[in-house]
Design an enzyme around this catalytic site. Sequence first.
Site, PDB file in Angstrom:
ATOM      1  N   PHE A  85      32.553  34.347  42.740  1.00  0.00           N
ATOM      2  CA  PHE A  85      32.152  35.203  41.616  1.00  0.00           C
ATOM      3  C   PHE A  85      30.918  36.022  41.994  1.00  0.00           C
ATOM      4  O   PHE A  85      30.121  36.392  41.133  1.00  0.00           O
ATOM      5  CB  PHE A  85      31.882  34.346  40.378  1.00  0.00           C
ATOM      6  N   ARG A  87      28.530  39.079  43.117  1.00  0.00           N
ATOM      7  CA  ARG A  87      28.507  40.535  42.941  1.00  0.00           C
ATOM      8  C   ARG A  87      27.990  41.186  44.204  1.00  0.00           C
ATOM      9  O   ARG A  87      27.087  40.636  44.861  1.00  0.00           O
ATOM     10  CB  ARG A  87      27.564  40.921  41.794  1.00  0.00           C
ATOM     11  N   LYS A 140      39.844  33.443  38.227  1.00  0.00           N
ATOM     12  CA  LYS A 140      39.163  34.576  38.868  1.00  0.00           C
ATOM     13  C   LYS A 140      39.597  35.909  38.250  1.00  0.00           C
ATOM     14  O   LYS A 140      38.777  36.754  37.901  1.00  0.00           O
ATOM     15  CB  LYS A 140      39.436  34.559  40.373  1.00  0.00           C
ATOM     16  N   ASN A 144      37.236  38.543  35.879  1.00  0.00           N
ATOM     17  CA  ASN A 144      37.009  39.963  36.166  1.00  0.00           C
ATOM     18  C   ASN A 144      37.615  40.848  35.079  1.00  0.00           C
ATOM     19  O   ASN A 144      37.009  41.841  34.654  1.00  0.00           O
ATOM     20  CB  ASN A 144      37.579  40.333  37.538  1.00  0.00           C
ATOM     21  N   CYS A 196      36.488  45.597  43.098  1.00  0.00           N
ATOM     22  CA  CYS A 196      37.025  44.394  42.432  1.00  0.00           C
ATOM     23  C   CYS A 196      37.682  44.702  41.088  1.00  0.00           C
ATOM     24  O   CYS A 196      38.873  44.468  40.917  1.00  0.00           O
ATOM     25  CB  CYS A 196      35.924  43.367  42.249  1.00  0.00           C
TER      26      CYS A 196
HETATM   27  C1  UGA Z   1      32.445  41.952  40.282  1.00  0.00           C
HETATM   28  C2  UGA Z   1      32.073  40.724  39.436  1.00  0.00           C
HETATM   29  O1  UGA Z   1      30.919  41.011  38.634  1.00  0.00           O
HETATM   30  C3  UGA Z   1      31.788  39.511  40.318  1.00  0.00           C
HETATM   31  O2  UGA Z   1      31.554  38.362  39.506  1.00  0.00           O
HETATM   32  C4  UGA Z   1      33.021  39.254  41.210  1.00  0.00           C
HETATM   33  O3  UGA Z   1      32.801  38.179  42.100  1.00  0.00           O
HETATM   34  C5  UGA Z   1      33.295  40.511  42.024  1.00  0.00           C
HETATM   35  O4  UGA Z   1      33.532  41.606  41.131  1.00  0.00           O
HETATM   36  C6  UGA Z   1      34.520  40.235  42.866  1.00  0.00           C
HETATM   37  O5  UGA Z   1      35.616  40.103  42.304  1.00  0.00           O
HETATM   38  O6  UGA Z   1      34.379  40.033  44.084  1.00  0.00           O
HETATM   39  P1  UGA Z   1      31.057  43.804  41.662  1.00  0.00           P
HETATM   40  O7  UGA Z   1      32.348  44.532  41.805  1.00  0.00           O
HETATM   41  O8  UGA Z   1      30.182  43.630  42.846  1.00  0.00           O
HETATM   42  O9  UGA Z   1      31.294  42.316  41.055  1.00  0.00           O
HETATM   43  O10 UGA Z   1      30.209  44.655  40.614  1.00  0.00           O
HETATM   44  P2  UGA Z   1      29.666  44.501  39.112  1.00  0.00           P
HETATM   45  O11 UGA Z   1      28.211  44.305  39.162  1.00  0.00           O
HETATM   46  O12 UGA Z   1      30.469  43.518  38.354  1.00  0.00           O
HETATM   47  O13 UGA Z   1      29.956  45.976  38.547  1.00  0.00           O
HETATM   48  C7  UGA Z   1      31.276  46.503  38.501  1.00  0.00           C
HETATM   49  C8  UGA Z   1      31.294  47.856  37.838  1.00  0.00           C
HETATM   50  O14 UGA Z   1      31.042  47.737  36.442  1.00  0.00           O
HETATM   51  C9  UGA Z   1      30.238  48.847  38.352  1.00  0.00           C
HETATM   52  O15 UGA Z   1      30.832  50.121  38.479  1.00  0.00           O
HETATM   53  C10 UGA Z   1      29.175  48.840  37.282  1.00  0.00           C
HETATM   54  O16 UGA Z   1      28.441  50.035  37.218  1.00  0.00           O
HETATM   55  C11 UGA Z   1      30.026  48.639  36.051  1.00  0.00           C
HETATM   56  N1  UGA Z   1      29.288  48.051  34.911  1.00  0.00           N
HETATM   57  C12 UGA Z   1      28.820  46.778  34.969  1.00  0.00           C
HETATM   58  C13 UGA Z   1      29.083  48.818  33.759  1.00  0.00           C
HETATM   59  O17 UGA Z   1      29.520  49.994  33.672  1.00  0.00           O
HETATM   60  N2  UGA Z   1      28.430  48.249  32.703  1.00  0.00           N
HETATM   61  C14 UGA Z   1      27.960  46.973  32.744  1.00  0.00           C
HETATM   62  O18 UGA Z   1      27.379  46.518  31.733  1.00  0.00           O
HETATM   63  C15 UGA Z   1      28.148  46.219  33.907  1.00  0.00           C
END
Ligand code: UGA
Length: 367
Positions: A85, A87, A140, A144, A196
Site C-alpha cells: 500500500f 505511495r 488491494k 485503491n 496505480c
Molecule cells: C496509490 C495509493 O495511495 C497507495 O496506497 C498504493 O500502494 C499505490 O497507489 C499502488 O497501488 O501502488 P500513488 O499512486 O503513489 O499511491 O499516489 P497517491 O498519493 O495515492 O495519488 C494518486 C493520485 O490521486 C494523484 O494524481 C493525486 O494527485 C491524486 N489525489 C490524491 C487527489 O487528487 N486528491 C487527493 O486527495 C489525493
Amino acid sequence: LDAKDAIRNADAVFIAVGTPSRRGDGHADLSYVYAAAKEIAEHMDGFTVVVTKSTVPVGTGDEVEEIIRKTNPNAKFAVVSNPEFLREGAAISDFKRPDRVVVGTDNEEARERMRELYRPLFINETPILFTERRTSELIKYAANAFLAVKITFINEMADLCEKVGANVQDVSKGIGLDNRIGKKFLHAGPGYGGSCFPKDTLALTKTANDHGSPVRIVDTVVQVNEARKKAMADRVIKAMGGSVKGKTIGVLGLAFKPNTDDMRDAPSLDIIPALQAAGARVKAYDPESMHEAGKILAGVDFCDGPYHAVDGADAMVLITEWDQFRALDFDRVKKLLKSPVVVDLRNVYQPSDMQRRGFNYTSVGRP
Ligand code: UGA
C-alpha cells in the site's frame, strides 16, 4: 548473490514486478508475474514462501501456484498474497509506519514466517490482517478503488460548489472530521493520475464484469475522472477570456503528483495538448519530471524554474502542487506575467490573498 542463489537460500521470495494495463482491454498484464514465478520455481530449494506483492487480480495466486507446481513438481512451497500500500514518493515512511499489513494464505507455516518477518512492525502495534489469499488480492483493488471514489466524489462536489457558491475545502473539512468518512483523499483537483489508480480501477471493473458482478460505482469513477482531466483545459481557456489562440501559458508542475518524476496518466498529459490544440504556446517547469515529460509532450518549452515558466506568459497554470510552488514570490510573478491570470488546479493559494495582490485567480470549487 545472483537471483539463482538468492532464491535457493531464501525462506521467502517476494514477487514485486509491475502489472501494467494490458494493451487493448485494460486487464492487468501478468506476464512479468508469471515469468518471476517460473524463475523462482526453477531455483527454489526446501520449503519456500512465495509472496506476491504485485497488484494482481483475484485468482492470480492460484495461477502462480500452478506455474510453480508444473515447473518444479517436487517443490515444497506456499503462495502468499501480501499487497503493498506504498505511495510513490513516500514509500519508505509508508513501509515503516503502515496503517496495516494484509497477508493472504491458509498455510500455517507460511503465516508464521510472514508474522516473523513483520514482527518489528508488530511491536509498533501495526495491525496484521490474515485472510484467505483471494480476499487479500481483492483488498488491494478495493482499497485503491475506494480512494479513487473518494477523490472523484470530492471533485464532483467541487463542481457543484462552483455552481452554488460554496467552498469545497470547507466541505472536505466538514465531512472529513466525521471519523466514519476520514479527512484524507478529499482534496479536489484536476483528477487522479499515476501508475496505480487509473490502471487498478480499470482492471477491477474488468474483473468484475468477467465475473458478472459489475462494480458500477467504480465504472462511473473511471469515466468521470477521464472526463475531468479533459475538462481542465476548458477551465484554463475560460479563465483566459475564452480563447488561448496565440497566447502563451506558463505551466507549473507536470508529474501526476509531487515528489515523483512519474508522468503516467498525469493530468498534464490531457491539459497541455488540449491547450496547444486550441492555439496556445506552452512553457513548463517541473522540478523532477521534465526529462520524462519531454519524451511524451511535443512542442513544450521546458524552463529552468517557475519564474522562467511564467516570464512573458498570458497566464500561470499550476497543475502539480510541489512545495516550492507554495512559496512563490507573487510580486515577481505578477511583474513577469503579461496579464495577471492564475489558474490553480490544486487549491494551493488563498483566493482572498490572490485577489488582494491583483490577480485574476481561478481555483477548484472555491468562490
Ligand atoms: C496509490 C495509493 O495511495 C497507495 O496506497 C498504493 O500502494 C499505490 O497507489 C499502488 O497501488 O501502488 P500513488 O499512486 O503513489 O499511491 O499516489 P497517491 O498519493 O495515492 O495519488 C494518486 C493520485 O490521486 C494523484 O494524481 C493525486 O494527485 C491524486 N489525489 C490524491 C487527489 O487528487 N486528491 C487527493 O486527495 C489525493
